[in-house]
Each structure stands twice: as structure tokens, then as C-alpha cells.
Motif scaffolding. Sequence first.
Motif, mmCIF file in Angstrom:
data_model
loop_
_atom_site.group_PDB
_atom_site.id
_atom_site.type_symbol
_atom_site.label_atom_id
_atom_site.label_comp_id
_atom_site.label_asym_id
_atom_site.label_seq_id
_atom_site.Cartn_x
_atom_site.Cartn_y
_atom_site.Cartn_z
ATOM 1 N N ALA A 57 39.598 29.937 58.093
ATOM 2 C CA ALA A 57 38.237 29.479 57.806
ATOM 3 C C ALA A 57 37.247 30.083 58.797
ATOM 4 C CB ALA A 57 38.179 27.950 57.861
ATOM 5 N N CYS A 58 37.620 30.139 60.074
ATOM 6 C CA CYS A 58 36.739 30.738 61.081
ATOM 7 C C CYS A 58 36.579 32.236 60.845
ATOM 8 C CB CYS A 58 37.292 30.487 62.491
ATOM 9 S SG CYS A 58 37.121 28.784 63.054
ATOM 10 N N GLU A 61 39.599 24.337 50.379
ATOM 11 C CA GLU A 61 39.575 23.717 51.703
ATOM 12 C C GLU A 61 39.059 24.697 52.750
ATOM 13 O OE1 GLU A 61 42.660 21.870 55.033
ATOM 14 O OE2 GLU A 61 43.369 22.291 52.999
ATOM 15 N N MET A 62 39.548 25.931 52.718
ATOM 16 C CA MET A 62 39.118 26.923 53.708
ATOM 17 C C MET A 62 37.641 27.247 53.554
ATOM 18 S SD MET A 62 42.312 29.560 53.799
ATOM 19 C CE MET A 62 43.986 28.942 53.819
ATOM 20 N N LEU A 63 37.188 27.437 52.320
ATOM 21 C CA LEU A 63 35.782 27.782 52.103
ATOM 22 C C LEU A 63 34.868 26.626 52.485
ATOM 23 C CD1 LEU A 63 35.967 29.783 48.743
ATOM 24 C CD2 LEU A 63 35.793 30.656 51.073
ATOM 25 N N SER A 64 35.343 25.387 52.255
ATOM 26 C CA SER A 64 34.548 24.227 52.645
ATOM 27 C C SER A 64 34.386 24.175 54.165
ATOM 28 C CB SER A 64 35.212 22.946 52.131
ATOM 29 O OG SER A 64 34.523 21.801 52.584
ATOM 30 N N LEU A 107 28.811 30.364 50.407
ATOM 31 C CA LEU A 107 30.189 30.805 50.478
ATOM 32 C C LEU A 107 30.950 30.543 49.190
ATOM 33 C CD1 LEU A 107 29.468 31.205 53.421
ATOM 34 C CD2 LEU A 107 31.733 30.367 54.024
ATOM 35 N N GLY A 108 30.331 29.830 48.281
ATOM 36 C CA GLY A 108 30.928 29.671 46.963
ATOM 37 C C GLY A 108 31.032 30.987 46.227
ATOM 38 N N GLY A 165 37.625 33.406 45.819
ATOM 39 C CA GLY A 165 38.727 32.626 46.370
ATOM 40 C C GLY A 165 39.629 32.097 45.281
ATOM 41 N N GLY A 166 40.937 32.109 45.526
ATOM 42 C CA GLY A 166 41.876 31.558 44.559
ATOM 43 C C GLY A 166 43.247 32.178 44.688
#
Length: 675
Positions: A38-39, A66-69, A80-81, A85-86
Motif C-alpha cells: 500500500a505504501c 484493501e491495499m488501495l483503500s 486511486l480508484g 487493481g484485481g
Amino acid sequence: MFDARERLNQEQRAAVEHDGGPLLVVAGAGSGKTWTLACRVARLVDRGVPPERILLLTFTRRASREMLSRAERLTGERGLGRVWGGTFHATANRLLRLHGRALGLAPDFTVLDRTDTADLMDLIRGELGLGEGERRFPRKETLADVYSRTVNAQERLSDVLERDYPWCLDEAGGIRAIFERYTERKRGQHALDYDDLLVFWLTLGKHPAAGPAIASMFDHVLVDEYQDTNALQADILDALKPDGAGLMVVGDDAQAIYAFRSATVRNILEFPSRFPGTTIVKLERNYRSTRPILDATNAVIELSEQRHEKTLWTERDGGALPELVTCVDERDQADEVADAILRHREQGTVLREQAVLFRAGHHSDLLEVELTRRNVPFVKYGGLKFLESAHVKDALAVLRIADNPRDEVSWFRLLQLLDGVGPAGARRVMAAIGVTGPGDPMTRFLESAVAVPAPARAELDALRTTFRDLVHAEPPAAQVERVRRFLEPLLRRGYDQPEPRLRDLEQLEGLATGFDTRERFVTDLTLDPPISTSDLAGPPLIDEDYVILSTIHSAKGGEWDVVHVIHAADGMIPSDMATRDPEQIEEERRLFYVALTRARDTLYVYFPLRYHRSNRGFEDRHWYSQLTRFMPEEVRARFSMRATYVDATQDRAPTLAPTGSTTEVDALLAGLWSE
């Protein structure tokens, strides 16, 4: 973001700040890899990388969210949406709908899930007359497994059969014929299965025009759980980032436990040689477990010959040694586990923070009975998946046909729901409307007469009305609600207790509210389904607290204050079905390691001395076990040990004073071979 960097340790910061060539992060259990990823995403955006030029590939869509949140909270940006991601399969689906025309693939293809694949192969198996003779022929589930393993491992069918399915070798010709016709039928139905998604993505990546176009979409590709990727996925990354620039993979070779899905630990072990110039960062500080637990888990994995060298350490000093508990039998083990669970509850550890882990789902049978007897609620993971439920498959079959009237598998399933219509009747209807022929099968179904038994006529008319209603551009949730109304009388007729099934369909309706099109809802649900009904409905118990029972595979990624690992006997761990070669044994060692590393504060490992089995009057009703080979003396030295059988009075003879010797026995034996 600057505050977040202060919370990173030196190795995590090196991974987050890395700038340049390929990066391999070997992240030990409990080392904060999710936080690090995430960082890393947040840092890239902080540097000015547009979010839409970042591809984040994860094992589940939930992990990606979770990571993007977390990254959004770090940067304060909501954009960041736009990060891609997926999962590999979900990303492949998205890319193929955008660029698939380069391979002659129209964007309105449908996706077959694992059950659909098996059902279609079963149809073909019947058409070819295989399995009707005197010899045993593989059933549909085995055929689907063989096909998927062959494609994902990128190996020849004969090699896969010889290594993993030797009993099927004599039927290789028939299996090959099924696979050839299966491929033809998929193409005729304009459908792709899970494995096709990856094969088409790889082929697209190698296309002279589409390949560079896709590669240019992403400046950075981040891959989580890289140890769980297969050969096909590694080739996809190679095509996407051939020089490794901007490629970061994170994983732990010690937690590679999905070979049955064709994952290979070689991907992470050979990453540096595949991408020359790789920087390797090792996350060895464990934030989860106490030092005694970590010492024990390190001792287990140090005996593996297939691993990146690393030794996890922690600042969580203190805590008790993990405990190896030797029990008389399975019943004694169940009794001991239940006692320990209640004891920890009385000491302040809620049931939700206690987990019982086991190798196979049936290993918890006796324990479930004991917990029920003691009024200890539990939730079990590793059973039937949500999309494997028959009634959910029935609802999705209606929606799939509405999208793709050539979906042969869905027609075959749906028609057999009608009263009095069996497999032969379903095939007759499908032939009459020309599911596999030219023209539009839906038009023929709605407008032409179809012969069905008298009890099915009203239900057939209701199905026609349902399809007509689905033509209207309603929101997906409204369409699921319409399908539920059609299925309700069929479920009430076909099941003794239909209410729980109808509630599942209501949950499916609620799930559809987050989608704007039926096609996207069905595809997303197929590619990333909820694990079980409880994922949608919340905790399935009235009790405010419950113990977690889970297979080790399903427990990966979880952590609890107290962990109980049961059946630590050879034949159970490792499974007697997974000891044919050293690679399988090493994967079983890693599986045992994953179970042990789920514990934060307290760890128990249970070993029953004997197991009960049904006998036919000619042999002992018990068989005696050996402690798992993964706990040799140097590992046991990291555990405290005790036995429960001193209290098992029903199996214990009275203690006698030592008043004699072995002289009489020795004399008796000597007489047997004296002249």
C-alpha cells in the motif's frame, strides 16, 4: 505519506522507495507486506505516476481493495480508484474486452466458471460414449482438473497424466478427444473459461500490435502473493515487462501451498534469473508472533531445501513455548481442544480470536460434535463455495442465457429444472431450438412450439415470460429479482427446506445493486465470487462469538491469538496423497509452516497416537500413527511437550510394582531355537 514512512522499517522503506529495475520482495509471514505494498502504491502516486498507469495484481479482489483503500488514506487522494487493481483473471477479462478484437475475439464473450467447464465436458463425454463401457473413465470433475492443470502449467497432456493422474493414462486418447471438442464448443458458444482468459492475455501480449499497446499502458506492475502464480502467469508478466523495468513482485516461497492449482514455487525462486538485475529485499521482521512461536516456525522451515534464505525475527519477547500435545486418539484430541478453547475463553481470549486448523475438511468431524455437545458455537471455512450452490447456479444460468443464448451448459442445466424434464428431454429441446446451430436460439425458444411433458408446460411458459422481461433494460438487481420470482416455485417443489436457498437468492439480488450491467455483474461474480453465503449474509450465528474452524489452505492470510493445529500425524500432515515425490513433500512442509505462523500468542499442535477405523472382524479396529515427519527432534526442542493419555483411564492398565525380571521370557524364547 511522510508520517507513514516513519512507520516503515529499513527493509520496508527500501522496497517502498525502490526506483529502477525489477524488484523481488521476499516477505516472511507477519512481516507487513500488505502495508508495504500500500505504501509503495502511495509513494508512486506521490512521485507523480498517474494511478491509471499502475497495475496491481492480487490473489483476490478483496486484497486489492484493501491495499488501495490504505493507499488512499496515505495520500489523501480519492483518485486511486483509477489504479488497475484485481486478480489476474479479472484483469485479463478487462483487457480482452478492450483489445481482444486483435485476436478475433468480440468484446461480448461470456465466461465459464469451473463448474460450467466440468458440465460442458460431461456433455461431450456422453456424446462420445465414453464411460459407458466396461472400463472406468474419468468423471467430469477430474477431466476439468486435468485440463486446467495442463493449460496453466503449460505442459503436455501426456506428461500431466503420467505425473498427476497415472490411472488415467490408458484413457489419454478419449481425454484428448474431449478436450479438442470442448475447445470447438467454447468457440461456437463465444465463451471463454478461466484458463482461456490467461491464454488469450498471453497471446495478446505477444501480438505484434496489441502486445506493445498493452505494455505501454502501465509504467508499474505490482504483484502480490507471487509464490502462488503459475507458469502461464509468469509468462504474462514476462510479455508485459520483458526487461523487468517497473516490475515489483511480493511473496514468500515458504508459503507456496497451491500446487493443486498449478502454482509453482519456481516462479519466485527463479525470478532473479528470469529478470537479470533484480533487487532482492527481504522482510524478516515479524510483527505477529511471540519469539518462542517464531523460533519454532523458523525451525520447521529451515529444513526445507527449496527456499530463499531468511530468518524471521521479532521484538515480541516473552510468551510461552508452543505446546505439542500427544493424545490417545481422535476423541481424546477433540476433548483436549475443546477444554483448551474454553480455558482460554475464561482467561479472556474471545472465541473469535481462536482458530482450529486442519489439513482436510473432514478432519474436524469429531471436534464439531464435541463443540456442539459443549454448546461452543463455531464457523467452518473450506467447505462449499457460494457459486457452487445449486440454486445460485440455477439463477446465474438464466442470466447467462439472456446474455448469450448459445450457452449450451446453461440451457442444459435450466431445462432440467422443469417438472418431468431430464437430460434426454433437455437435449431434445436444445436440438429443437438449435442452441448450437445458425440463427438465434432465443427467438426460436420464444416463438416456436417445444415438446415437454405436461407437468412442465406451465413452468416452460413462465420461463418464456421471464426471458421476455429480461429483454428490457432493467438494473441487474431488478433482473435477479425477476429470476428469483421464476425460480421460487421450482425451489419449493424441488427442496424440502427452500427458505435458506431463497434467502441466498435475495443476497444475490443485493450483491447486484453495485453493478450497472447484467454482463458485468455475471462476469465479476464468476471471476471473483464470494467464498460462501456467509460472506454476503454476515455471521451465520445468533451468538455474538464463535470459534473459527478452517482448513489450512483457507486460513492463509488469517491470524489469531490462539491457534490449535490438529492431526499432526504422518498421513494427515503430510497428506498420504501428497508424498509421491520430494516437491509434494516440500509443499506439505510449507503448508504445516503456514498453519503454525497463524498464531500470535499461543500455539498448540495435537498428535493422536491412534485412529479408529471400521473393521471386518479380521483386524484391529485401530491403526497407530507416527508424529508428522515435519517435527524431528530439532523442531520438537522448540516445543514444550505433554501427553493426555495419563488421564485416559479406560485405556490404561493398573500400575504394578516391579517385582520380577525378563528372565522367564528370555528363557522361553531361547527354547524356540535351541536344539
